[in-house]
Design a protein around this motif. Structure first.
Motif, PDB file in Angstrom:
ATOM      1  N   LYS A   1       0.813  -1.218   0.000  1.00  0.00           N
ATOM      2  CA  LYS A   1       0.000   0.000   0.000  1.00  0.00           C
ATOM      3  C   LYS A   1       0.850   1.275   0.000  1.00  0.00           C
ATOM      4  O   LYS A   1       0.293   2.385   0.079  1.00  0.00           O
ATOM      5  N   ILE A   2       2.160   1.155  -0.079  1.00  0.00           N
ATOM      6  CA  ILE A   2       3.028   2.321   0.049  1.00  0.00           C
ATOM      7  C   ILE A   2       2.701   3.395  -0.979  1.00  0.00           C
ATOM      8  O   ILE A   2       2.505   4.569  -0.647  1.00  0.00           O
ATOM      9  N   GLU A   3       2.655   3.021  -2.266  1.00  0.00           N
ATOM     10  CA  GLU A   3       2.417   4.014  -3.311  1.00  0.00           C
ATOM     11  C   GLU A   3       1.028   4.631  -3.179  1.00  0.00           C
ATOM     12  O   GLU A   3       0.851   5.837  -3.382  1.00  0.00           O
ATOM     13  N   ASP A   4       0.037   3.806  -2.835  1.00  0.00           N
ATOM     14  CA  ASP A   4      -1.312   4.328  -2.647  1.00  0.00           C
ATOM     15  C   ASP A   4      -1.363   5.260  -1.448  1.00  0.00           C
ATOM     16  O   ASP A   4      -2.050   6.292  -1.480  1.00  0.00           O
ATOM     17  N   PHE A   5      -0.643   4.913  -0.388  1.00  0.00           N
ATOM     18  CA  PHE A   5      -0.582   5.764   0.798  1.00  0.00           C
ATOM     19  C   PHE A   5       0.061   7.106   0.460  1.00  0.00           C
ATOM     20  O   PHE A   5      -0.410   8.159   0.895  1.00  0.00           O
ATOM     21  N   LYS A   6       1.104   7.097  -0.346  1.00  0.00           N
ATOM     22  CA  LYS A   6       1.756   8.338  -0.767  1.00  0.00           C
ATOM     23  C   LYS A   6       0.798   9.208  -1.583  1.00  0.00           C
ATOM     24  O   LYS A   6       0.757  10.430  -1.422  1.00  0.00           O
ATOM     25  N   SER A   7       0.023   8.573  -2.455  1.00  0.00           N
ATOM     26  CA  SER A   7      -0.958   9.320  -3.250  1.00  0.00           C
ATOM     27  C   SER A   7      -2.005   9.960  -2.345  1.00  0.00           C
ATOM     28  O   SER A   7      -2.401  11.114  -2.534  1.00  0.00           O
ATOM     29  N   TRP A   8      -2.459   9.195  -1.348  1.00  0.00           N
ATOM     30  CA  TRP A   8      -3.452   9.715  -0.398  1.00  0.00           C
ATOM     31  C   TRP A   8      -2.877  10.880   0.393  1.00  0.00           C
ATOM     32  O   TRP A   8      -3.570  11.884   0.621  1.00  0.00           O
TER      33      TRP A   8
ATOM     34  N   TRP B   1      -0.034  16.712   1.993  1.00  0.00           N
ATOM     35  CA  TRP B   1       1.328  16.404   2.415  1.00  0.00           C
ATOM     36  C   TRP B   1       2.293  16.551   1.242  1.00  0.00           C
ATOM     37  O   TRP B   1       1.922  16.330   0.094  1.00  0.00           O
ATOM     38  N   GLN B   2       3.523  16.901   1.571  1.00  0.00           N
ATOM     39  CA  GLN B   2       4.594  16.965   0.578  1.00  0.00           C
ATOM     40  C   GLN B   2       5.490  15.736   0.740  1.00  0.00           C
ATOM     41  O   GLN B   2       6.035  15.498   1.824  1.00  0.00           O
TER      42      GLN B   2
ATOM     43  N   THR C   1       5.982  15.729   4.733  1.00  0.00           N
ATOM     44  CA  THR C   1       5.830  16.870   5.630  1.00  0.00           C
ATOM     45  C   THR C   1       4.544  17.615   5.310  1.00  0.00           C
ATOM     46  O   THR C   1       4.055  17.596   4.177  1.00  0.00           O
ATOM     47  N   LYS C   2       4.007  18.269   6.350  1.00  0.00           N
ATOM     48  CA  LYS C   2       2.785  19.056   6.175  1.00  0.00           C
ATOM     49  C   LYS C   2       2.791  20.177   7.203  1.00  0.00           C
ATOM     50  O   LYS C   2       2.748  19.931   8.406  1.00  0.00           O
TER      51      LYS C   2
ATOM     52  N   THR D   1       3.723  22.734   9.865  1.00  0.00           N
ATOM     53  CA  THR D   1       4.761  22.765  10.900  1.00  0.00           C
ATOM     54  C   THR D   1       4.895  21.428  11.627  1.00  0.00           C
ATOM     55  O   THR D   1       5.646  21.328  12.596  1.00  0.00           O
ATOM     56  N   ARG D   2       4.182  20.407  11.165  1.00  0.00           N
ATOM     57  CA  ARG D   2       4.262  19.093  11.802  1.00  0.00           C
ATOM     58  C   ARG D   2       5.638  18.478  11.634  1.00  0.00           C
ATOM     59  O   ARG D   2       6.343  18.750  10.662  1.00  0.00           O
ATOM     60  N   LYS D   3       5.991  17.616  12.575  1.00  0.00           N
ATOM     61  CA  LYS D   3       7.206  16.826  12.407  1.00  0.00           C
ATOM     62  C   LYS D   3       7.006  15.875  11.237  1.00  0.00           C
ATOM     63  O   LYS D   3       5.877  15.472  10.953  1.00  0.00           O
ATOM     64  N   PRO D   4       8.071  15.521  10.522  1.00  0.00           N
ATOM     65  CA  PRO D   4       7.914  14.657   9.349  1.00  0.00           C
ATOM     66  C   PRO D   4       7.234  13.337   9.684  1.00  0.00           C
ATOM     67  O   PRO D   4       7.513  12.739  10.722  1.00  0.00           O
ATOM     68  N   LEU D   5       6.333  12.908   8.821  1.00  0.00           N
ATOM     69  CA  LEU D   5       5.749  11.579   8.919  1.00  0.00           C
ATOM     70  C   LEU D   5       6.730  10.621   8.251  1.00  0.00           C
ATOM     71  O   LEU D   5       7.131  10.841   7.109  1.00  0.00           O
ATOM     72  N   ILE D   6       7.120   9.578   8.988  1.00  0.00           N
ATOM     73  CA  ILE D   6       8.121   8.645   8.464  1.00  0.00           C
ATOM     74  C   ILE D   6       7.611   7.217   8.591  1.00  0.00           C
ATOM     75  O   ILE D   6       7.110   6.816   9.641  1.00  0.00           O
TER      76      ILE D   6
END
Length: 221
Positions: free
Chosen positions: A64-71, A77-78, A92-93, A95-100
C-alpha cells in the motif's frame, strides 16, 4: 607493579545498593557507581522505550506504500526523499514533524512501521479507503473539485458523486439530472442520503436512531 596498588576495592552501586569489587584504578563519577547489572537493565529499558514509540507493524502493508503516498498528497502532504536505508516514506505538512514510514530490516517484510504520533494519519488513510470502497459498491463515484463543478454546471454525466474537502463530504446526486448538492460531516449520513430518497434531516434522524439502537444492543450483550 611500579609501586601502584591494584588491589580491588568494594563499591556500593548507587542504583541497586549491591556491593561490587571494582579496580582501584576505575574512575567513579560524582553521581556514584553503577554496577554492570543496572547498566544492562538501563540499556534494555532504553531499547524498550524506543520500541514503544513504534506502532504495530501490521498497520500498513508494504503493497500500500504508493497508494498511501498518493493519499498523503491528496491530503496536502509533501512527499520528500527518504533518508537512510530503513525509511520508505517521508512526508511533511505545515509545521508538523515529518511523517516517516520505516522498515526495520529492509528485507522486504510484508508490513512496515510508523511512529506512534503518525498512527492517526495511517488510520485515517485506511478509513478513507474503506469508505471509498463502500461508496463505489453503492455506485457513487469520487471526483475532483473541477469535475464536480462541471457536473453541477452541465448536469452531466448522470450519476452520484462526492468529494472530500478537509473533514467535509460534498455530495452531488445527479441521477435525475438535477444535481442535488449537500455537505456532510458524517459519512454514514452522507451514504444514507445519497442512496435513498430521504431528506438530509430524515437521514440524520435515522442514523441517530440506528446508532442509539446499536449502543443499546451492545450494552445488553
Amino acid at each position: 607493579m611500579n609501586g601502584t596498588d591494584c588491589k580491588p576495592r568494594i563499591i556500593e552501586c548507587s542504583r541497586c545498593g549491591c556491593e561490587w569489587n571494582v579496580s582501584s584504578q576505575a574512575h567513579i563519577p560524582e553521581t556514584g557507581y553503577i554496577c554492570p547489572h543496572c547498566t544492562s537493565r538501563e540499556r534494555e529499558n532504553n531499547a524498550f522505550q524506543e520500541d514503544k514509540h513504534m506502532a504495530n507493524r501490521s498497520l500498513l502493508h508494504r503493497s500500500k506504500i504508493e497508494d498511501f503516498k498518493s493519499w498523503l498528497q491528496e491530503d496536502g502532504w509533501q512527499i520528500e526523499q527518504p533518508k537512510g536505508i530503513y525509511e520508505v516514506v517521508r512526508a511533511t505538512k505545515g509545521t508538523r514533524k515529518p511523517l516517516i514510514v520505516y522498515t526495520r530490516d529492509n528485507k522486504g517484510n510484508e508490513h512496515i512501521t510508523v511512529q506512534d504520533r503518525d498512527v492517526p494519519v495511517v488510520r485515517a488513510y485506511i478509513r478513507d479507503r474503506r469508505r471509498e470502497a463502500r461508496a463505489k459498491a453503492n455506485g457513487i463515484q469520487k471526483v475532483t473539485k473541477e469535475e464536480m463543478l462541471k457536473i453541477i454546471d452541465t448536469r452531466e454525466p448522470l450519476g452520484k458523486f462526492y468529494r472530500i474537502e478537509g473533514k467535509t463530504i460534498i455530495a452531488v446526486d445527479n441521477s435525475t439530472g438535477d444535481a442535488w448538492t449537500e455537505e456532510f460531516k458524517d459519512f454514514e449520513i452522507f451514504l444514507l442520503w445519497i442512496t435513498t430518497q430521504l431528506t438530509v434531516e430524515d437521514a440524520v434522524e435515522k442514523t441517530r436512531r440506528r446508532n442509539k439502537h446499536a449502543k443499546c444492543v451492545s450494552i445488553r450483550n
